[in-house]
Design a protein around this motif. Sequence first.
Motif, short mmCIF file in Angstrom:
data_model
loop_
_atom_site.label_atom_id
_atom_site.label_comp_id
_atom_site.label_asym_id
_atom_site.label_seq_id
_atom_site.Cartn_x
_atom_site.Cartn_y
_atom_site.Cartn_z
N LEU A 68 34.60 35.76 38.08
CA LEU A 68 33.49 36.68 38.33
C LEU A 68 33.62 37.32 39.71
CD1 LEU A 68 30.82 37.91 37.36
CD2 LEU A 68 29.66 35.92 38.35
N PHE A 69 33.89 36.49 40.73
CA PHE A 69 34.06 37.01 42.08
C PHE A 69 35.23 37.98 42.14
CE2 PHE A 69 36.09 36.76 46.27
CZ PHE A 69 35.04 37.23 47.05
N THR A 70 36.33 37.66 41.49
CA THR A 70 37.51 38.53 41.49
C THR A 70 37.21 39.87 40.82
OG1 THR A 70 38.96 36.60 41.48
CG2 THR A 70 39.93 38.69 40.81
N MET A 71 36.48 39.85 39.72
CA MET A 71 36.13 41.10 39.04
C MET A 71 35.25 41.98 39.93
SD MET A 71 35.66 40.04 34.99
CE MET A 71 33.98 39.62 35.23
N VAL A 72 34.28 41.38 40.59
CA VAL A 72 33.41 42.15 41.49
C VAL A 72 34.24 42.71 42.65
CG1 VAL A 72 31.50 41.98 43.14
CG2 VAL A 72 31.29 40.94 40.89
N ALA A 73 35.09 41.88 43.23
CA ALA A 73 35.91 42.31 44.37
C ALA A 73 36.84 43.46 43.99
CB ALA A 73 36.71 41.13 44.92
N ILE A 74 37.46 43.38 42.83
CA ILE A 74 38.36 44.45 42.40
C ILE A 74 37.57 45.74 42.19
CG2 ILE A 74 39.78 45.25 40.46
CD1 ILE A 74 40.76 42.35 40.19
N ARG A 75 36.43 45.64 41.54
CA ARG A 75 35.62 46.83 41.26
C ARG A 75 35.08 47.48 42.53
NH1 ARG A 75 32.92 49.98 38.05
NH2 ARG A 75 30.67 50.08 37.85
#
Length: 89
Positions: A68-75
Amino acid sequence: MKTRDLVDHYRVAKGYWFVPHMFGFGVTPVTWQGWLVTIGFAALLVADVRFVSDQIAQIGIGVALFALFTMVAIRKTEGGLGWHWGVRK
């Protein structure tokens, strides 16, 4: 490297919370929203390890939090995620 290049590297357009690392792979939070998400992720990960007794559940929750953190960071990263070697152009 000039100081101006360093300052410009950590400046983001509206709507972005992170910048890619100047060297290597990863992101750095540069707005209050980015810092809030990062600190929240770390706090939830510590709570997972501290309060969840089943090791398999700990791993599952940790992987889900990381994803979840990685998806937010990428976006929310200006310039995308990838390997960087020096100042953004």
